[in-house]
Design a protein around this motif. Structure first.
Motif, PDB file in Angstrom:
ATOM      1  N   LEU A  40       0.836  -1.205   0.000  1.00  0.00           N
ATOM      2  CA  LEU A  40       0.000   0.000   0.000  1.00  0.00           C
ATOM      3  C   LEU A  40       0.869   1.254   0.000  1.00  0.00           C
ATOM      4  CD1 LEU A  40      -2.800  -1.110   2.461  1.00  0.00           C
ATOM      5  CD2 LEU A  40      -3.059  -0.697   0.012  1.00  0.00           C
ATOM      6  N   GLY A  41       2.138   1.078   0.403  1.00  0.00           N
ATOM      7  CA  GLY A  41       3.133   2.126   0.200  1.00  0.00           C
ATOM      8  C   GLY A  41       2.981   3.377   1.034  1.00  0.00           C
ATOM      9  N   SER A  42       2.300   3.308   2.161  1.00  0.00           N
ATOM     10  CA  SER A  42       2.144   4.492   3.001  1.00  0.00           C
ATOM     11  C   SER A  42       2.571   4.192   4.424  1.00  0.00           C
ATOM     12  CB  SER A  42       0.691   4.972   2.991  1.00  0.00           C
ATOM     13  OG  SER A  42       0.508   6.009   3.940  1.00  0.00           O
ATOM     14  N   THR A  43       3.365   5.086   4.999  1.00  0.00           N
ATOM     15  CA  THR A  43       3.789   4.911   6.389  1.00  0.00           C
ATOM     16  C   THR A  43       2.608   5.039   7.342  1.00  0.00           C
ATOM     17  OG1 THR A  43       4.327   7.278   6.506  1.00  0.00           O
ATOM     18  CG2 THR A  43       6.121   5.772   5.949  1.00  0.00           C
ATOM     19  N   ALA A  44       1.500   5.603   6.851  1.00  0.00           N
ATOM     20  CA  ALA A  44       0.319   5.752   7.691  1.00  0.00           C
ATOM     21  C   ALA A  44      -0.229   4.405   8.130  1.00  0.00           C
ATOM     22  CB  ALA A  44      -0.770   6.534   6.942  1.00  0.00           C
ATOM     23  N   ALA A 144      -4.818   6.880   7.849  1.00  0.00           N
ATOM     24  CA  ALA A 144      -4.238   5.774   7.084  1.00  0.00           C
ATOM     25  C   ALA A 144      -5.047   5.482   5.830  1.00  0.00           C
ATOM     26  CB  ALA A 144      -4.147   4.527   7.960  1.00  0.00           C
ATOM     27  N   MET A 145      -6.345   5.439   5.977  1.00  0.00           N
ATOM     28  CA  MET A 145      -7.182   5.069   4.835  1.00  0.00           C
ATOM     29  C   MET A 145      -7.224   6.154   3.768  1.00  0.00           C
ATOM     30  SD  MET A 145     -10.180   2.845   6.704  1.00  0.00           S
ATOM     31  CE  MET A 145     -10.464   4.030   8.009  1.00  0.00           C
ATOM     32  N   LYS A 146      -7.094   7.391   4.189  1.00  0.00           N
ATOM     33  CA  LYS A 146      -7.014   8.482   3.207  1.00  0.00           C
ATOM     34  C   LYS A 146      -5.717   8.409   2.409  1.00  0.00           C
ATOM     35  CE  LYS A 146      -9.939  11.763   5.716  1.00  0.00           C
ATOM     36  NZ  LYS A 146      -9.980  13.022   6.499  1.00  0.00           N
ATOM     37  N   ALA A 147      -4.720   7.721   2.977  1.00  0.00           N
ATOM     38  CA  ALA A 147      -3.420   7.600   2.315  1.00  0.00           C
ATOM     39  C   ALA A 147      -3.338   6.378   1.396  1.00  0.00           C
ATOM     40  CB  ALA A 147      -2.311   7.530   3.364  1.00  0.00           C
ATOM     41  N   CYS A 148      -4.452   5.676   1.215  1.00  0.00           N
ATOM     42  CA  CYS A 148      -4.450   4.518   0.310  1.00  0.00           C
ATOM     43  C   CYS A 148      -4.001   4.941  -1.093  1.00  0.00           C
ATOM     44  CB  CYS A 148      -5.856   3.928   0.201  1.00  0.00           C
ATOM     45  SG  CYS A 148      -6.335   2.822   1.536  1.00  0.00           S
ATOM     46  N   PRO A 149      -3.209   4.113  -1.750  1.00  0.00           N
ATOM     47  CA  PRO A 149      -2.806   4.422  -3.129  1.00  0.00           C
ATOM     48  C   PRO A 149      -3.988   4.251  -4.074  1.00  0.00           C
ATOM     49  CG  PRO A 149      -2.143   2.213  -2.568  1.00  0.00           C
ATOM     50  CD  PRO A 149      -2.703   2.814  -1.299  1.00  0.00           C
ATOM     51  N   TYR A 150      -3.788   4.693  -5.307  1.00  0.00           N
ATOM     52  CA  TYR A 150      -4.813   4.443  -6.311  1.00  0.00           C
ATOM     53  C   TYR A 150      -4.960   2.944  -6.508  1.00  0.00           C
ATOM     54  CZ  TYR A 150      -4.810   9.385  -7.538  1.00  0.00           C
ATOM     55  OH  TYR A 150      -4.925  10.753  -7.502  1.00  0.00           O
ATOM     56  N   ASN A 156      -1.364  -3.348  -9.495  1.00  0.00           N
ATOM     57  CA  ASN A 156      -0.169  -3.572 -10.320  1.00  0.00           C
ATOM     58  C   ASN A 156       0.986  -4.091  -9.473  1.00  0.00           C
ATOM     59  OD1 ASN A 156      -1.226  -2.898 -12.812  1.00  0.00           O
ATOM     60  ND2 ASN A 156      -0.626  -0.732 -12.686  1.00  0.00           N
ATOM     61  N   LYS A 157       1.102  -3.585  -8.243  1.00  0.00           N
ATOM     62  CA  LYS A 157       2.151  -4.066  -7.347  1.00  0.00           C
ATOM     63  C   LYS A 157       1.922  -5.532  -6.984  1.00  0.00           C
ATOM     64  CE  LYS A 157       3.471   0.312  -5.175  1.00  0.00           C
ATOM     65  NZ  LYS A 157       3.501   1.088  -3.913  1.00  0.00           N
ATOM     66  N   LEU A 158       0.665  -5.925  -6.846  1.00  0.00           N
ATOM     67  CA  LEU A 158       0.357  -7.321  -6.542  1.00  0.00           C
ATOM     68  C   LEU A 158       0.767  -8.252  -7.679  1.00  0.00           C
ATOM     69  CD1 LEU A 158      -3.182  -7.383  -4.837  1.00  0.00           C
ATOM     70  CD2 LEU A 158      -0.989  -7.961  -3.801  1.00  0.00           C
ATOM     71  N   LYS A 159       0.780  -7.710  -8.890  1.00  0.00           N
ATOM     72  CA  LYS A 159       1.082  -8.545 -10.068  1.00  0.00           C
ATOM     73  C   LYS A 159       2.578  -8.634 -10.368  1.00  0.00           C
ATOM     74  CE  LYS A 159      -1.656  -6.304 -12.909  1.00  0.00           C
ATOM     75  NZ  LYS A 159      -2.381  -5.951 -14.152  1.00  0.00           N
ATOM     76  N   VAL A 160       3.345  -7.672  -9.874  1.00  0.00           N
ATOM     77  CA  VAL A 160       4.748  -7.566 -10.267  1.00  0.00           C
ATOM     78  C   VAL A 160       5.646  -8.499  -9.449  1.00  0.00           C
ATOM     79  CG1 VAL A 160       6.737  -6.009 -10.249  1.00  0.00           C
ATOM     80  CG2 VAL A 160       4.538  -5.212 -11.102  1.00  0.00           C
ATOM     81  N   ASP A 161       6.590  -9.122 -10.135  1.00  0.00           N
ATOM     82  CA  ASP A 161       7.648  -9.885  -9.477  1.00  0.00           C
ATOM     83  C   ASP A 161       8.750  -8.897  -9.096  1.00  0.00           C
ATOM     84  OD1 ASP A 161       9.919 -11.362  -8.832  1.00  0.00           O
ATOM     85  OD2 ASP A 161       9.475 -12.942 -10.264  1.00  0.00           O
ATOM     86  N   PRO A 162       9.049  -8.714  -7.808  1.00  0.00           N
ATOM     87  CA  PRO A 162      10.047  -7.725  -7.386  1.00  0.00           C
ATOM     88  C   PRO A 162      11.442  -8.010  -7.909  1.00  0.00           C
ATOM     89  CG  PRO A 162       9.444  -9.152  -5.557  1.00  0.00           C
ATOM     90  CD  PRO A 162       8.476  -9.441  -6.651  1.00  0.00           C
TER      91      PRO A 162
END
Length: 204
Positions: A40-44, A144-150, A156-162
């Motif tokens: 989710l990419g947020s420190t919140a 925290a919830m307002k800081a959710c990514p698009y 897309n992050k869920l689909k990507v192999d790091p």
């Protein structure tokens, strides 16, 4: 490596029998869920992760203390019932609440493809954790919830192999995620029913 959900223990792989829910497999799957908040990419969301990790640690500590009496979550709770401080019972109760919140949020997102994550998480929070939180904690979760990514960025992050391998297809992601969420929902419902039936949630 592979896309995230293919690298962690799925709740669909947590053994559940008449005897109960396998403790170790459940804890491993729960740790995998905690990692979702990194995507989710947020420190919140740090406070959410810390709460989940803390409650996982309480259950894990009890398992280590009494492994032969804690092979299922139901046995773990039953065997702690007579003790003055039921740390693992309380920890598991709050862990289940956090898992339910996350599960409902992602189920909302899956069911409403045009809905942004912030909406999905707010609606899930209202139905799950909000009734148990005080004013201060409600404010923390609101931020925290307002800081959710698009939505598109998260999926897309869920689909990507790091590690640069091929990304998962939308079809594969939906198949894996829906299976994961269905199993998680079933486990949480089963254990919450167990808590209520046995009065294990009293005092918390």
């Amino acid at each position: 490596m592979a896309p995230y959900l293919d690298t962690v223990t799925s709740f669909a792989d947590v053994p559940t029998t008449d005897a109960g829910v396998d403790t170790l497999a459940f804890l491993k799957a729960s740790e995998g869920l905690v990692g979702l908040f990194d995507l989710l990419g947020s420190t919140a969301f740090g406070v959410v992760q810390a709460d989940l990790k803390g409650n996982i640690a309480k259950v894990w500590a009890r398992y280590q203390e009494t492994p032969t009496l804690s092979n299922t979550l139901e046995r773990l709770v039953e065997n702690e019932k007579g003790e003055k401080k039921r740390k693992a019972t309380e920890g598991l109760l709050w862990l289940l609440r956090g898992l339910e919140f996350t599960c409902k949020a992602l189920q909302n997102a899956q069911a409403n493809a045009s809905e942004e994550l912030a909406v999905a998480f707010v609606n899930a929070y209202t139905l799950t954790l909000k009734p148990f939180h005080n004013f201060v904690v409600k404010g923390i979760f609101s931020v925290a919830m307002k800081a959710c990514p698009y939505r598109v960025d998260f999926f897309n992050k869920l689909k990507v192999d790091p590690n640069g391998g091929p990304s998962s297809s939308d079809e594969h992601l939906n198949e894996v995620l829906n299976k994961w969420l269905t199993a998680l929902d079933n486990v949480v419902t089963r254990l919450q029913t167990f808590y209520k039936a046995g009065g294990h949630d009293k005092g918390f």
